[in-house]
Design an enzyme around this catalytic site. Sequence first.
Site, PDB file in Angstrom:
ATOM      1  N   ASN A   1      34.600  41.833  43.717  1.00 17.04           N
ATOM      2  CA  ASN A   1      33.856  41.708  44.968  1.00 17.04           C
ATOM      3  C   ASN A   1      34.604  40.917  46.045  1.00 17.04           C
ATOM      4  O   ASN A   1      34.008  40.422  46.997  1.00 17.04           O
ATOM      5  CB  ASN A   1      32.484  41.090  44.711  1.00 17.04           C
TER       6      ASN A   1
ATOM      7  N   HIS B   1      34.819  34.711  47.005  1.00 18.00           N
ATOM      8  CA  HIS B   1      33.884  33.794  46.357  1.00 18.00           C
ATOM      9  C   HIS B   1      33.367  32.792  47.367  1.00 18.00           C
ATOM     10  O   HIS B   1      34.058  32.416  48.312  1.00 18.00           O
ATOM     11  CB  HIS B   1      34.589  33.035  45.218  1.00 18.00           C
TER      12      HIS B   1
ATOM     13  N   ARG C   1      32.119  41.397  51.660  1.00 18.50           N
ATOM     14  CA  ARG C   1      32.205  42.051  50.351  1.00 18.50           C
ATOM     15  C   ARG C   1      32.034  43.559  50.468  1.00 18.50           C
ATOM     16  O   ARG C   1      32.576  44.314  49.650  1.00 18.50           O
ATOM     17  CB  ARG C   1      31.166  41.456  49.404  1.00 18.50           C
TER      18      ARG C   1
ATOM     19  N   LYS D   1      40.219  36.580  46.438  1.00 20.49           N
ATOM     20  CA  LYS D   1      40.534  36.945  45.061  1.00 20.49           C
ATOM     21  C   LYS D   1      41.816  37.785  44.964  1.00 20.49           C
ATOM     22  O   LYS D   1      42.302  38.316  45.980  1.00 20.49           O
ATOM     23  CB  LYS D   1      39.330  37.649  44.436  1.00 20.49           C
TER      24      LYS D   1
ATOM     25  N   PHE E   1      29.789  40.093  31.173  1.00 21.75           N
ATOM     26  CA  PHE E   1      30.905  40.352  32.088  1.00 21.75           C
ATOM     27  C   PHE E   1      31.932  39.222  32.098  1.00 21.75           C
ATOM     28  O   PHE E   1      32.964  39.328  32.775  1.00 21.75           O
ATOM     29  CB  PHE E   1      30.392  40.575  33.520  1.00 21.75           C
TER      30      PHE E   1
END
Length: 212
Positions: A124, A127, A114, A20, A66
């Site tokens: 986090n 993915h 994570r 990410k 969220f």
Amino acid sequence: MEISMPPPQIYVEKTLAIIKPDIIDKEEEIQDIILRSGFTIVQRRKLRLSPEHCSNFYVEQYGKMFFPNLTAYMSSGPLVAVILARHKAIAYWKELLGPSNSLLAKETHPDSLRAIYGTDDLRNALHGSNDFAAAEREIRFMFPEVIVEPIPVGQAAKDYLNLYVTPTLLEGLTALCKEKPADPFIWLADWLLKNNPNKPKLCHYPIAEKPS
């Protein structure tokens, strides 16, 4: 009556991993962990998603509180999408990731990715596809040009094994019992390689000489 079956194929489970935006500078470090964990990196792509693309990717989360923060986070910078392959790739990658909430991961799975790279429930770090269907959809989303092999299940898997695997394996095990080698695992592995009925055959074609 002859049963018509598709040509034999080797199925290797694949999953999608995403590094990410906030930890993209750790890509090399994370790829090293991935390779040391027995995964093969089939394909890698660095890209930046728009909020609209993020909404489409996380469509199953649409409507949750969220969701706006998630799409904003995932579109905040470039990310790296990677197709990973190995035996039970989906389960092993999820195990390596740890809980989706990084704060929980730090308490219960401190050695998970994570826990090490994530910040909180939203950020986090990484993915992973949740199941077979999600892996197929997500790989197609990130890599539209990639052909995702269907994974045989149920009766189709049994038919495949009975037709393409069991006969050769039984023959090899019978030969193993007669030979009684010191290392049966290595012997059987070598025997299967030598007697693989689906071994690719190289065709050598003569090269036509160009007229002078």
